[in-house]
Design a protein around this motif. Structure first.
Motif, PDB file in Angstrom:
ATOM      1  N   UNK A 141       6.922   8.562   8.101  1.00 38.70           N
ATOM      2  CA  UNK A 141       5.574   8.785   8.112  1.00 38.70           C
ATOM      3  C   UNK A 141       4.839   9.354   6.743  1.00 38.70           C
ATOM      4  N   UNK A 142       5.530  10.230   6.310  1.00 42.06           N
ATOM      5  CA  UNK A 142       5.078  10.991   5.052  1.00 42.06           C
ATOM      6  C   UNK A 142       5.291   9.848   3.535  1.00 42.06           C
ATOM      7  N   UNK A 143       6.620   9.234   3.850  1.00 44.02           N
ATOM      8  CA  UNK A 143       6.788   8.620   2.566  1.00 44.02           C
ATOM      9  C   UNK A 143       6.289   7.277   2.730  1.00 44.02           C
ATOM     10  N   UNK A 144       6.106   6.689   3.860  1.00 44.12           N
ATOM     11  CA  UNK A 144       5.627   5.307   3.972  1.00 44.12           C
ATOM     12  C   UNK A 144       4.353   5.365   5.094  1.00 44.12           C
ATOM     13  N   UNK A 145       3.221   5.800   4.792  1.00 47.09           N
ATOM     14  CA  UNK A 145       2.136   5.967   5.800  1.00 47.09           C
ATOM     15  C   UNK A 145       1.465   4.607   6.255  1.00 47.09           C
TER      16      UNK A 145
ATOM     17  N   UNK B  47       3.061   1.577   6.316  1.00 43.09           N
ATOM     18  CA  UNK B  47       4.031   0.875   6.778  1.00 43.09           C
ATOM     19  C   UNK B  47       4.506   1.611   8.078  1.00 43.09           C
ATOM     20  N   UNK B  48       4.464   2.838   8.375  1.00 45.67           N
ATOM     21  CA  UNK B  48       4.685   3.611   9.542  1.00 45.67           C
ATOM     22  C   UNK B  48       3.538   2.952  10.572  1.00 45.67           C
ATOM     23  N   UNK B  49       2.387   2.731  10.235  1.00 50.42           N
ATOM     24  CA  UNK B  49       1.150   2.464  11.207  1.00 50.42           C
ATOM     25  C   UNK B  49       1.730   0.683  11.498  1.00 50.42           C
ATOM     26  N   UNK B  50       2.075  -0.092  10.891  1.00 51.04           N
ATOM     27  CA  UNK B  50       2.320  -1.238  10.839  1.00 51.04           C
ATOM     28  C   UNK B  50       3.638  -1.300  11.849  1.00 51.04           C
ATOM     29  N   UNK B  51       4.590  -0.520  11.653  1.00 49.66           N
ATOM     30  CA  UNK B  51       5.856  -0.292  12.375  1.00 49.66           C
ATOM     31  C   UNK B  51       5.250  -0.015  13.816  1.00 49.66           C
TER      32      UNK B  51
ATOM     33  N   UNK C 251       0.629  -1.107  -0.023  1.00 53.16           N
ATOM     34  CA  UNK C 251      -0.013   0.002   0.055  1.00 53.16           C
ATOM     35  C   UNK C 251       0.911   1.262   0.214  1.00 53.16           C
ATOM     36  N   UNK C 252       2.229   1.105   0.202  1.00 53.27           N
ATOM     37  CA  UNK C 252       2.943   2.151   0.070  1.00 53.27           C
ATOM     38  C   UNK C 252       4.357   1.669  -0.595  1.00 53.27           C
ATOM     39  N   UNK C 253       5.240   2.228  -0.669  1.00 49.56           N
ATOM     40  CA  UNK C 253       6.699   1.892  -1.644  1.00 49.56           C
ATOM     41  C   UNK C 253       7.687   1.279  -0.545  1.00 49.56           C
ATOM     42  N   UNK C 254       7.238   1.227   0.592  1.00 46.92           N
ATOM     43  CA  UNK C 254       8.401   0.709   1.605  1.00 46.92           C
ATOM     44  C   UNK C 254       9.057  -0.419   1.427  1.00 46.92           C
ATOM     45  N   UNK C 255       8.247  -1.276   0.858  1.00 43.27           N
ATOM     46  CA  UNK C 255       8.962  -2.858   0.584  1.00 43.27           C
ATOM     47  C   UNK C 255       9.605  -2.803  -0.710  1.00 43.27           C
ATOM     48  N   UNK C 256       9.285  -2.050  -1.677  1.00 41.54           N
ATOM     49  CA  UNK C 256       9.854  -1.862  -3.028  1.00 41.54           C
ATOM     50  C   UNK C 256      11.064  -0.936  -2.983  1.00 41.54           C
TER      51      UNK C 256
END
Length: 186
Positions: free
Chosen positions: A83-87, A89-93, A14-19
């Protein structure tokens, strides 16, 4: 390695963190996001105080470990950028940090499971998340073996971009380290 492990545990597209972690650009994206900050920040590490800059990739790595993942060091610009780049993933973290007393032990265990349980037909040793081996010709086989281990542990994940760095000092001392004939470990 740790941000990549976090990204496959979170496993969100849902965001680009994994990629970004798989592509090896996570620290660069954070650094770009923080590039407008011209001042430095003092971090209090076990080895003493270190002044870190937002325009240094190596310093961003230290900040991520100290603020985002493990430590209680408040670095609001870094946290805001993540949080801005990966909203999502930041919740999951945040959930992971809330539900795990010691996140660092979880990552160290996964990392060591990957690195220490490789079935390689060559001599090698590890230094943290680095695998040291003697012959460059073994690189592709090693990368394939690590990728297969990651797929076995985390089916369906994006594979990381693994880099092979030639280090003459490691190659020079390889046989001594493997045989335990050196004091410096590298």
């Amino acid at each position: 390695c740790v941000p990549y492990l976090l990204s496959i545990i979170i496993n969100s597209d849902q965001d680009d963190f994994n990629k970004d972690c798989s592509d090896g650009v996570f620290y660069d994206k954070l650094m770009d996001k923080l590039s407008n900050i011209k001042h430095s920040i003092n971090y209090y590490l076990r080895s003493g105080t270190k002044t870190l800059r937002y325009d240094s990739r190596d310093d961003i790595k230290v900040m991520v470990m100290g603020s985002l993942l493990y430590g209680n060091i408040k670095n609001q610009p870094l946290l805001d950028a993540f949080y801005e780049l990966y909203p999502v993933s930041s919740l999951h973290l945040n959930n992971l940090k809330t539900n795990n007393d010691n996140l660092s032990h979880m990552f160290f265990k996964i990392e060591s499971d990957i690195m220490l349980n490789l079935n390689l037909d060559i001599d090698f040793y590890t230094i943290h998340d680095a695998l040291c081996f003697k012959y460059e010709k073994d690189s592709k086989m090693i990368i394939d073996t690590i990728n297969n281990k990651i797929i076995e542990m985390f089916p369906g994940c994006h594979l990381p971009k693994l880099d092979i760095t030639i280090n003459d000092r490691v190659i020079y001392n390889f046989d001594e380290v493997l045989n335990g004939d050196t004091d410096d470990g590298v």
